[in-house]
Design an enzyme around this catalytic site. Sequence first.
Site, PDB file in Angstrom:
ATOM      1  CD  GLU A  15     -22.510  16.457  33.841  1.00 18.13           C
ATOM      2  OE1 GLU A  15     -22.812  17.659  33.833  1.00 18.13           O
ATOM      3  OE2 GLU A  15     -21.960  15.891  32.875  1.00 18.13           O
TER       4      GLU A  15
ATOM      5  CE  LYS B  77     -17.021  24.432  33.697  1.00 12.96           C
ATOM      6  NZ  LYS B  77     -18.110  24.563  32.735  1.00 12.96           N
TER       7      LYS B  77
ATOM      8  CG  HIS C 204      -8.531  -8.783  26.793  1.00 14.43           C
ATOM      9  ND1 HIS C 204      -7.937  -9.970  26.405  1.00 14.43           N
ATOM     10  CD2 HIS C 204      -9.545  -8.583  25.914  1.00 14.43           C
ATOM     11  CE1 HIS C 204      -8.536 -10.432  25.326  1.00 14.43           C
ATOM     12  NE2 HIS C 204      -9.526  -9.615  25.012  1.00 14.43           N
TER      13      HIS C 204
HETATM   14  C1  F6R Z   1     -22.829  19.376  31.387  1.00 15.79           C
HETATM   15  C2  F6R Z   1     -21.889  20.249  32.028  1.00 15.79           C
HETATM   16  C3  F6R Z   1     -20.412  20.110  31.802  1.00 15.79           C
HETATM   17  C4  F6R Z   1     -19.950  21.124  30.751  1.00 15.79           C
HETATM   18  C5  F6R Z   1     -18.444  21.287  30.808  1.00 15.79           C
HETATM   19  C6  F6R Z   1     -17.887  22.193  29.707  1.00 15.79           C
HETATM   20  O1  F6R Z   1     -24.134  19.822  31.596  1.00 15.79           O
HETATM   21  O2  F6R Z   1     -22.311  21.117  32.712  1.00 15.79           O
HETATM   22  O3  F6R Z   1     -20.010  18.801  31.466  1.00 15.79           O
HETATM   23  O4  F6R Z   1     -20.347  20.711  29.470  1.00 15.79           O
HETATM   24  O5  F6R Z   1     -18.090  21.770  32.059  1.00 15.79           O
HETATM   25  O6  F6R Z   1     -18.597  23.391  29.629  1.00 15.79           O
HETATM   26  P1  F6R Z   1     -19.120  23.892  28.197  1.00 15.79           P
HETATM   27  O7  F6R Z   1     -19.963  22.779  27.662  1.00 15.79           O
HETATM   28  O8  F6R Z   1     -19.885  25.123  28.452  1.00 15.79           O
HETATM   29  O9  F6R Z   1     -17.878  24.122  27.375  1.00 15.79           O
END
Ligand code: F6R
Length: 352
Positions: free
Chosen positions: A236, A346, A252
């Site tokens: 990230e 997302k 293993h």
């Molecule tokens: C880390 C990041 C992601 C979020 C994940 C879940 O900076 O952006 O790994 O943590 O997409 O989102 P949240 O944490 O808001 O539930």
Amino acid sequence: MVNLDDLEVLQVDREGMLQLLLDLPEHVQTGERLGLTADLPRATDVRAIVISGLGGSAVGGELLRAYLSMECRVPIWVNRHYVLPAFVGPQTLVCVVSYSGNTEETLSAFAEARARGAQLLAITSGGQLAEMAEQAPVPCIRVSGGMPPRTTLGYLFTPMLTVLARLGLIADQNAPIAETIDLLRELAAQYRPGIETFRNLPKELATQLYGKFPVIYGVQDFSDVVAYRWRTQLNENSKVLASHHVFPELRHNEVVGWDRPPRRAQDLWVVLLRDSQELAKIARDIEVTRAFLQERAAGITEVWAQGRSRLARLFSLLYPGDFTSYYLALLRGVDPSPVRAIDLLKERLASS
Ligand code: F6R
């Protein structure tokens, strides 16, 4: 390669990731306070603890599992899914963690935990999770918003630890947390950009990993979570692929992938996460494997835990990984904060 000792390089960090990394000790301190003052979940006859979250909101749960694996009398399970495992019921304490409060897998797990009568605690900066917790109602620890979730480990992990201690499920955590905060402050001073590469471990490591594929090895039920954190921070922050595995399991299966003629694979660099308190059998395992890898990897770097308590030692292994991923981002000329691919997917999921 750009020079990490030339502070001009920090301009790549447009959204202020450096300060968030430097603030980890303060986040741990605030997290402790949040846990000490939080409303407690019901917690009667708890037979299992589940932490449900994704990505940066799950890593605190993994840290809790690894840290408490030798202490907590009930199993700790990390759930990264829309659904919960079959054992979850009224005798399960479920901590639902979503920094944004809007992660669909986590919201679905929250609804399912409620339907199964689990004892619930929510941790979030707001969003739908805060609303659902209020409506239920279940105790909800509110943390400040506006940060990338992966930088909020101190806020998300420490309250869970403190709450478990207040519920009597584990010993008091005051001393290990205090030691961890002190040690993290010392390490923050050693890792900051003003310290030159030759005495700055994360800068040196970032230089070694530049242009290589990082392979991070930890140890089961201790630094396994740290190896995973290094990998995800490299993903990230530095925007690179990386892999991780754990001793003794890796001997293993994974080692067979290295079993080519002893010829250096110029693209693979191994980071071994070590601890002076690792079992003698594990230490021997790592030494033997290390000798085998020595002829095959472009290089191997050992990072050793510091501190006395198990908590401080875990954080002392984790923290240099956060900084290494940061400096590698600078070397690669990429802003460490944005995670465009996560945001894009997302959005696509929300509209599909
Ligand atoms: C880390 C990041 C992601 C979020 C994940 C879940 O900076 O952006 O790994 O943590 O997409 O989102 P949240 O944490 O808001 O539930």
